[in-house]
Scaffold this motif. Structure first.
Motif, mmCIF file in Angstrom:
data_model
loop_
_atom_site.group_PDB
_atom_site.id
_atom_site.type_symbol
_atom_site.label_atom_id
_atom_site.label_comp_id
_atom_site.label_asym_id
_atom_site.label_seq_id
_atom_site.Cartn_x
_atom_site.Cartn_y
_atom_site.Cartn_z
ATOM 1 N N LEU A 401 15.469 -8.576 -36.495
ATOM 2 C CA LEU A 401 14.606 -7.467 -36.849
ATOM 3 C C LEU A 401 15.226 -5.971 -36.695
ATOM 4 C CD1 LEU A 401 11.334 -8.804 -35.318
ATOM 5 C CD2 LEU A 401 11.897 -8.559 -37.805
ATOM 6 N N SER A 402 15.387 -4.986 -37.359
ATOM 7 C CA SER A 402 15.605 -3.767 -37.296
ATOM 8 C C SER A 402 14.918 -2.611 -37.759
ATOM 9 C CB SER A 402 16.917 -3.671 -38.025
ATOM 10 O OG SER A 402 17.594 -2.245 -37.956
ATOM 11 N N ASP A 403 14.675 -1.560 -37.006
ATOM 12 C CA ASP A 403 14.013 -0.471 -37.527
ATOM 13 C C ASP A 403 14.733 0.594 -38.461
ATOM 14 O OD1 ASP A 403 15.701 0.784 -35.900
ATOM 15 O OD2 ASP A 403 13.990 1.647 -34.331
ATOM 16 N N LEU A 404 15.992 -0.044 -38.691
ATOM 17 C CA LEU A 404 16.882 0.780 -39.645
ATOM 18 C C LEU A 404 16.873 0.158 -41.051
ATOM 19 C CD1 LEU A 404 19.902 1.694 -37.459
ATOM 20 C CD2 LEU A 404 18.084 3.154 -38.051
ATOM 21 N N GLY A 405 15.952 -1.106 -41.095
ATOM 22 C CA GLY A 405 15.935 -1.730 -42.461
ATOM 23 C C GLY A 405 16.519 -2.855 -42.600
ATOM 24 N N ARG A 406 16.384 -3.486 -43.786
ATOM 25 C CA ARG A 406 16.979 -5.069 -43.923
ATOM 26 C C ARG A 406 18.341 -4.788 -44.068
ATOM 27 N NH1 ARG A 406 13.573 -6.541 -49.533
ATOM 28 N NH2 ARG A 406 14.331 -4.419 -49.967
ATOM 29 N N GLU A 407 19.087 -3.793 -44.664
ATOM 30 C CA GLU A 407 20.672 -3.904 -44.580
ATOM 31 C C GLU A 407 21.178 -3.987 -43.288
ATOM 32 O OE1 GLU A 407 18.639 -1.810 -46.307
ATOM 33 O OE2 GLU A 407 18.953 -2.686 -48.236
ATOM 34 N N HIS A 408 20.551 -3.301 -42.382
ATOM 35 C CA HIS A 408 20.934 -3.174 -41.073
ATOM 36 C C HIS A 408 20.650 -4.336 -40.554
ATOM 37 C CE1 HIS A 408 20.795 -2.284 -36.567
ATOM 38 N NE2 HIS A 408 22.035 -1.930 -36.841
ATOM 39 N N ALA A 409 19.563 -4.910 -40.587
ATOM 40 C CA ALA A 409 19.312 -6.604 -40.210
ATOM 41 C C ALA A 409 20.387 -7.472 -40.559
ATOM 42 C CB ALA A 409 17.961 -6.977 -40.546
ATOM 43 N N LYS A 410 20.653 -7.342 -42.044
ATOM 44 C CA LYS A 410 21.870 -8.139 -42.124
ATOM 45 C C LYS A 410 23.043 -8.102 -41.629
ATOM 46 C CE LYS A 410 19.782 -8.420 -46.971
ATOM 47 N NZ LYS A 410 20.093 -8.423 -48.436
ATOM 48 N N LEU A 411 23.507 -6.988 -41.275
ATOM 49 C CA LEU A 411 24.557 -6.794 -40.581
ATOM 50 C C LEU A 411 24.450 -7.379 -39.147
ATOM 51 C CD1 LEU A 411 27.366 -5.292 -39.794
ATOM 52 C CD2 LEU A 411 26.060 -3.337 -39.121
ATOM 53 N N LEU A 412 23.427 -7.038 -38.455
ATOM 54 C CA LEU A 412 23.144 -7.681 -37.074
ATOM 55 C C LEU A 412 23.275 -9.248 -37.165
ATOM 56 C CD1 LEU A 412 20.313 -5.824 -35.431
ATOM 57 C CD2 LEU A 412 22.590 -5.528 -35.131
ATOM 58 N N SER A 413 22.714 -9.804 -38.467
ATOM 59 C CA SER A 413 22.672 -11.310 -38.574
ATOM 60 C C SER A 413 24.201 -11.652 -38.717
ATOM 61 C CB SER A 413 21.757 -11.576 -39.686
ATOM 62 O OG SER A 413 21.700 -12.910 -40.111
ATOM 63 N N SER A 414 24.759 -10.906 -39.387
ATOM 64 C CA SER A 414 26.192 -11.434 -39.573
ATOM 65 C C SER A 414 27.120 -11.256 -38.445
ATOM 66 C CB SER A 414 26.990 -10.467 -40.655
ATOM 67 O OG SER A 414 27.188 -9.183 -40.137
ATOM 68 N N ILE A 415 26.987 -10.522 -37.613
ATOM 69 C CA ILE A 415 27.535 -10.328 -36.346
ATOM 70 C C ILE A 415 26.976 -11.717 -35.482
ATOM 71 C CG2 ILE A 415 27.922 -9.203 -34.025
ATOM 72 C CD1 ILE A 415 27.409 -6.481 -35.677
ATOM 73 N N LEU A 416 25.867 -11.876 -35.182
ATOM 74 C CA LEU A 416 25.147 -12.947 -34.517
ATOM 75 C C LEU A 416 25.920 -14.407 -35.131
ATOM 76 C CD1 LEU A 416 21.592 -12.050 -34.107
ATOM 77 C CD2 LEU A 416 23.319 -11.682 -32.603
ATOM 78 N N LYS A 417 26.000 -14.607 -36.376
ATOM 79 C CA LYS A 417 26.582 -15.774 -36.958
ATOM 80 C C LYS A 417 27.952 -15.983 -36.619
ATOM 81 C CE LYS A 417 26.587 -19.214 -39.842
ATOM 82 N NZ LYS A 417 25.813 -20.617 -39.375
ATOM 83 N N GLU A 418 28.815 -14.712 -36.596
ATOM 84 C CA GLU A 418 30.260 -14.914 -36.413
ATOM 85 C C GLU A 418 30.403 -15.339 -34.779
ATOM 86 O OE1 GLU A 418 34.180 -11.762 -36.122
ATOM 87 O OE2 GLU A 418 32.357 -11.229 -36.987
ATOM 88 N N ASN A 419 29.527 -14.765 -33.934
ATOM 89 C CA ASN A 419 29.652 -15.026 -32.434
ATOM 90 C C ASN A 419 29.123 -16.273 -32.124
ATOM 91 O OD1 ASN A 419 30.869 -12.340 -30.773
ATOM 92 N ND2 ASN A 419 29.842 -11.654 -32.518
ATOM 93 N N PHE A 420 28.033 -16.864 -32.883
ATOM 94 C CA PHE A 420 27.286 -18.100 -32.342
ATOM 95 C C PHE A 420 27.108 -19.164 -33.369
ATOM 96 C CE2 PHE A 420 25.344 -14.072 -30.160
ATOM 97 C CZ PHE A 420 25.942 -14.497 -28.798
#
Length: 497
Positions: A401-420
């Motif tokens: 979840l992000s209070d900056l919007g879906r695009e930012h949530a997608k960025l966070l998701s890609s970072i999590l996917k890369e690390n975990f």
């Protein structure tokens, strides 16, 4: 053998044992109760350890949480124990007596700068500690002896390995030649020793040669070994190697050295009372491996299976000959098994239960005495165990979840996917932050990752990160995810162990 340390150093070793394990805090009350001293003494000993070995560790204290040890990433705590042993007067005396037996009390008083009363006190300590291992020490003159010379040799082999390891070499024998001979024996008799066992064999050879040189030979030889030795005359081909190694000592080995040598070195492979006993142990070991494999539904290579069966056989034969503690001060298996128990929870539980069942069945201390060692060795010998068990673990469901919007949530998701990667399954908020429906949290997730506090979920499952996750954010997430994935089912009976 901890009793050979001074009372204060023994207490500090106990403290180090308790602190050198869990990554969490330990209360001073718990430490004081277990070590049987005051909390003031605990704090003084913590200060001593940190001052003395500041390059190895840091000890943090907190009124709220307690005490914890942080090990240096550039040093091994093991080296602290080695220093403690090497600085002990009692251990120094014991080691000196091994290399120079048949010396008088006055000789040791002069050489080690000991008073008569100090020598007497240390001798009593050593004698009492050795007695627990069925070994004796005489004082007129000083020498170590016992009913079974093999036990004495095995004890000193364990001692020297613990204190000197592979990096140092305490014997006046050519290290390279000793290891060459150990490798020859390993290959010749197809012992299939791993590296640690090969080191043990090399130390055994050195200790055996020295004891033979001193005139301490094995007196009692059971028929199975004697028959093997008499049939294996080709062992004479190693006589030249032994004599080359012993040449710097300027001594001549006994005429029947090879029988004594064989009986000392090959006890784990040929020291069976009968072939049926050996066959039964191999069968039980095979069953143990199959039980663990089937309970966890994991694969095992043929090579790994053979290696683990060989391990169980080796432990059994070793215990028959020396059914006592193998370490002096530092139980290496204990500390490695702590990490295994934390990171392979289900595997540990299954092995623990399987050994408990086998112990009851065979009346042999598989679990009570050898659990730590078996966990340590299995983790090494079971090929790809870490990857296999990781694949068994639960994938955490994560909502980003992000209070900056879906695009930012997608960025966070890609970072999590890369690390975990496959440790988690990811979902992303479907709506803009400002127009989220009220029922967005009807589906429950294992973890909510967001850049703000989500009021609708329990804060325990809401990990808040920076807009671009920092190294600390990722470290905290990794710790949380790994811990949650290691959760053990409350009832493990379903695993059919």
């Amino acid at each position: 053998m901890e009793r050979l340390l001074s009372p204060s150093m023994h207490r500090r070793v106990l403290l180090l044992n308790l602190l050198n394990g869990p990554s969490s805090w330990i209360t001073s009350d718990y430490l004081a109760e277990n070590i049987k001293c005051s909390k003031k003494t605990i704090m003084q000993d913590c200060q001593y350890l940190e001052d003395r070995w500041s390059d190895y560790l840091t000890i943090e204290t907190s009124r709220k949480f307690g005490i914890r040890l942080i090990a240096s990433p550039h040093r091994s705590i093991h080296e602290i124990y080695i220093e403690i042993i090497q600085e002990s007067n009692a251990f120094s005396l014991l080691e000196s007596i091994f290399f120079e037996p048949m010396k008088s009390a006055s000789y040791w008083e002069k050489k080690l700068f000991l008073s008569n009363s100090s020598l007497y006190r240390l001798s009593n300590l050593i004698g009492s500690a050795l007695k627990e291992r069925n070994i004796q020490m005489s004082r007129s003159p000083y020498f170590v002896h016992g009913k079974d010379e093999r036990q004495i040799r095995y004890f000193f082999t364990c001692y020297f390995i613990e204190v000197y390891g592979i990096r140092d070499w305490p014997f006046h024998l050519d290290k390279e030649l000793i290891f060459q001979l150990a490798n020859k024996i390993n290959e010749k008799f197809e012992l299939e020793l791993n590296d640690s066992q090969a080191v043990h064999l090399a130390y055994s050879i050195a200790v055996t040669i020295i004891r033979e040189r001193q005139g301490f030979l094995i007196q009692s030889r059971k028929d199975p070994i004697n028959r093997f030795v008499k049939k294996t005359i080709e062992i004479r081909e190693f006589k030249a190697d032994i004599e080359e190694i012993a040449e710097p000592l300027k001594v001549v080995l006994p005429d029947d050295w090879y029988e004594d040598f064989c009986y000392s070195i090959f006890w784990w492979d040929f020291g069976w009372d009968n072939e049926q006993e050996k066959a039964n142990i191999i069968h039980q070991a095979e069953e143990l491996v199959s039980t663990i494999q089937n309970a966890l539904s994991i694969s095992i290579s043929d090579q790994s299976r053979v290696s683990i069966v060989r391990l169980i056989e080796y432990i059994y034969a070793k215990h028959k000959m020396f059914p006592y503690k193998k370490f002096m001060v530092y139980d290496r298996y204990l500390y490695s098994s702590k990490a295994i128990k934390q990171n392979f929870i289900v595997f540990t539980a299954v092995v623990n239960k399987a050994l408990e069942v086998l112990e009851a069945k065979m009346k042999f201390p598989w679990r009570s005495m050898y659990l730590d060692g078996i966990l340590h060795e299995m983790a090494i010998r079971w090929e790809n165990l870490s990857r296999i068990t990781d694949e068994m673990r639960h994938q955490l469901s994560v909502l980003v979840l992000s209070d900056l919007g879906r695009e930012h949530a997608k960025l966070l998701s890609s970072i999590l996917k890369e690390n975990f990667q496959n440790k988690i399954t990811l979902s992303i908020q479907d709506n803009h932050f400002y127009e989220q429906p009220k029922n967005i949290f009807t589906q429950r997730y294992d973890l909510y990752v967001s850049n703000y506090a989500v009021e609708a979920v329990d804060e325990k499952v809401n990990m808040i990160v920076e807009d671009i996750p920092s190294f600390k954010n990722l470290t905290d997430l990794r710790r949380y995810i790994d811990r949650r994935r290691l959760v053990l089912p409350k009832d493990i009976a379903y695993l059919n162990v």
